[in-house]
Design a protein around this motif. Structure first.
Motif, mmCIF file in Angstrom:
data_model
loop_
_atom_site.group_PDB
_atom_site.id
_atom_site.type_symbol
_atom_site.label_atom_id
_atom_site.label_comp_id
_atom_site.label_asym_id
_atom_site.label_seq_id
_atom_site.Cartn_x
_atom_site.Cartn_y
_atom_site.Cartn_z
ATOM 1 N N ALA A 1 -22.625 -19.888 14.496
ATOM 2 C CA ALA A 1 -23.497 -18.836 14.965
ATOM 3 C C ALA A 1 -22.903 -17.485 14.872
ATOM 4 N N ALA A 2 -21.610 -17.334 15.017
ATOM 5 C CA ALA A 2 -20.825 -15.989 14.614
ATOM 6 C C ALA A 2 -21.185 -15.745 13.388
ATOM 7 N N LEU B 1 -24.099 -12.489 8.816
ATOM 8 C CA LEU B 1 -24.655 -12.641 7.655
ATOM 9 C C LEU B 1 -26.015 -11.884 7.976
ATOM 10 N N ALA B 2 -26.660 -12.160 9.077
ATOM 11 C CA ALA B 2 -28.066 -11.413 9.546
ATOM 12 C C ALA B 2 -27.961 -9.979 9.665
ATOM 13 N N ALA B 3 -26.744 -9.466 9.955
ATOM 14 C CA ALA B 3 -26.181 -8.078 10.209
ATOM 15 C C ALA B 3 -25.867 -7.530 8.797
ATOM 16 N N TYR C 1 -15.434 -14.397 18.775
ATOM 17 C CA TYR C 1 -15.421 -14.499 17.130
ATOM 18 C C TYR C 1 -16.283 -13.741 16.445
ATOM 19 N N GLY C 2 -17.205 -13.123 17.063
ATOM 20 C CA GLY C 2 -18.041 -11.887 16.441
ATOM 21 C C GLY C 2 -17.365 -10.864 16.358
ATOM 22 N N SER C 3 -16.581 -10.506 17.409
ATOM 23 C CA SER C 3 -15.872 -9.448 17.495
ATOM 24 C C SER C 3 -14.654 -9.501 16.328
ATOM 25 N N ASP D 1 -23.388 -8.570 6.460
ATOM 26 C CA ASP D 1 -22.199 -8.914 5.723
ATOM 27 C C ASP D 1 -22.301 -10.224 4.853
ATOM 28 N N SER D 2 -22.695 -9.961 3.465
ATOM 29 C CA SER D 2 -22.944 -10.846 2.546
ATOM 30 C C SER D 2 -21.561 -11.368 2.372
ATOM 31 N N ARG D 3 -20.502 -11.118 2.442
ATOM 32 C CA ARG D 3 -19.084 -11.739 1.886
ATOM 33 C C ARG D 3 -18.419 -12.552 3.135
ATOM 34 N N ILE D 4 -19.104 -13.265 3.540
ATOM 35 C CA ILE D 4 -18.569 -14.268 4.604
ATOM 36 C C ILE D 4 -19.072 -15.735 4.522
ATOM 37 N N SER D 5 -18.361 -16.617 4.722
ATOM 38 C CA SER D 5 -18.598 -18.149 4.474
ATOM 39 C C SER D 5 -18.133 -18.892 5.640
ATOM 40 N N PHE D 6 -18.773 -19.836 6.304
ATOM 41 C CA PHE D 6 -18.443 -21.087 7.148
ATOM 42 C C PHE D 6 -17.769 -21.988 6.132
ATOM 43 N N VAL D 7 -16.838 -22.552 6.595
ATOM 44 C CA VAL D 7 -16.128 -23.635 5.787
ATOM 45 C C VAL D 7 -16.125 -24.909 6.465
ATOM 46 N N ASP D 8 -17.031 -25.979 6.023
ATOM 47 C CA ASP D 8 -17.149 -27.331 6.791
ATOM 48 C C ASP D 8 -15.815 -28.130 6.450
ATOM 49 N N THR D 9 -14.778 -28.231 7.303
ATOM 50 C CA THR D 9 -13.738 -29.019 7.218
ATOM 51 C C THR D 9 -13.648 -30.415 7.550
#
Length: 324
Positions: A269-270, A275-277, A237-239, A279-287
């Motif tokens: 976690a990915a 985000l820690a690296a 997923y990180g890849s 990349d601020s333009r990313i979100s996890f979406v809880d469905t």
């Protein structure tokens, strides 16, 4: 006298492959043949403006397709080939628009999805149709393809969200796909995301052809059945997140919790690692709780109502980030 090599190229006829007014959306092979274009992945479509009162479509061999003229009804053409008449009743004179997409079954085109051009009235021409300025790409498996919904890709949440928000939309999805490459041959989106064809290792897709403003990832439903470990999934997923970011530097990335709740901690976690690296333009979406049994055709695939439910939930989240 000028040599052969200095002769100007002949412009393609109106409505033929190479016509600059032909708007191709999704991953199309436009280089293997100068007289035929082939779409790959689910939900690719084309749009073109034309003049005159009739339009026909040249198809090499049998294919199922959907066509819409102007703002009229979407019409289904089953197992058609050769010269397909899309206007058995002539249109009024003037400017018209045409949109066509090919029917998919579990991510593969049902028949010979090869566009060979349009047949227009004598003296008719084409023009560039109005086009949205933004594009959303949806990465996934059969759920993103729209398997078991009434019109497959057309009634899947990705298509519905794009239409609702007034954007172009692509479905980089394959029925049965996994995130991780497995020894039993599951199509890996981590591996194939960068390819023109979901089922071939070459060629690479040219990401300069279009840029996505948002990317939605919905993967992990199939990996568990292919023995993918939690560690393998999180690494892959990180890849994939890094590959998406390289391809689309400005896009907002939405990482969806799979609707069956698989690999949720690993997906989160990915995202946190990205985000820690920086990349601020990313979100996890809880469905969690988005779908119930009445929204599913079986225990996995949303029905038409289910895809509308997903659209109602997800479209506002995307709109808030990309400003549609």
């Amino acid at each position: 006298m000028p040599g052969e090599g200095s002769r100007p190229a002949v412009a393609p006829a109106a409505g033929q492959p190479g016509d600059p007014h032909l708007k191709l959306v999704g991953r199309w092979d436009t280089t293997s043949s100068s007289t035929a274009y082939t779409p790959y992945w689910a939900g690719a479509y084309y749009r073109v403006g034309f003049t005159g009162r009739t339009v026909k479509l040249r198809q090499r061999n049998a294919i199922d397709l959907w066509a819409r003229i102007d703002n009229g009804p979407v019409k289904f053409y089953n197992d058609v080939k050769g010269t397909v008449n899309l206007t058995p009743t002539a249109l009024s004179s003037g400017n018209h628009t045409l949109q066509v997409n090919y029917q998919v079954i579990a991510g593969s085109y049902h028949g010979d999805a090869v566009f060979q051009g349009l047949v227009l009235d004598s003296g008719a021409t084409t023009f560039a149709p109005p086009a949205p300025s933004k594009l959303i790409e949806f990465i996934g498996d059969s759920i993103t393809v729209g398997t078991t919904s009434s019109q497959n890709a057309r009634t899947a949440y990705g298509w519905l969200i794009g239409e609702r928000l007034g954007t172009e939309h692509t479905q980089i999805a394959q029925g049965g796909a996994c995130l991780v490459a497995t020894s039993d041959g599951c199509v890996s989106l981590d591996r194939q995301f960068t390819k023109l064809n979901p089922n071939a290792s070459t060629p690479d897709w040219d990401f300069s052809r279009y840029q996505a403003d948002a990317v939605v990832i919905n993967l992990g439903t199939n990996d568990a059945g292919h023995g993918v470990s939690s560690a393998q999934f999180q690494t892959a997923y990180g890849s994939l997140l890094r590959k998406v970011r390289t391809a689309y530097p400005r896009a907002w990335i939405f990482a969806l919790e799979t609707f069956r709740g698989r690999y949720v901690p690993q997906t989160q976690a990915a995202v946190q690692a990205a985000l820690a690296a920086g990349d601020s333009r990313i979100s996890f979406v809880d469905t969690t709780g988005w779908l119930d049994s009445g929204d599913l055709t079986d225990s996995v695939h949303p029905n038409d109502q289910g895809h509308r439910v997903i659209t109602d939930r997800l479209a506002p989240l995307i709109a808030a980030r990309i400003g549609t």
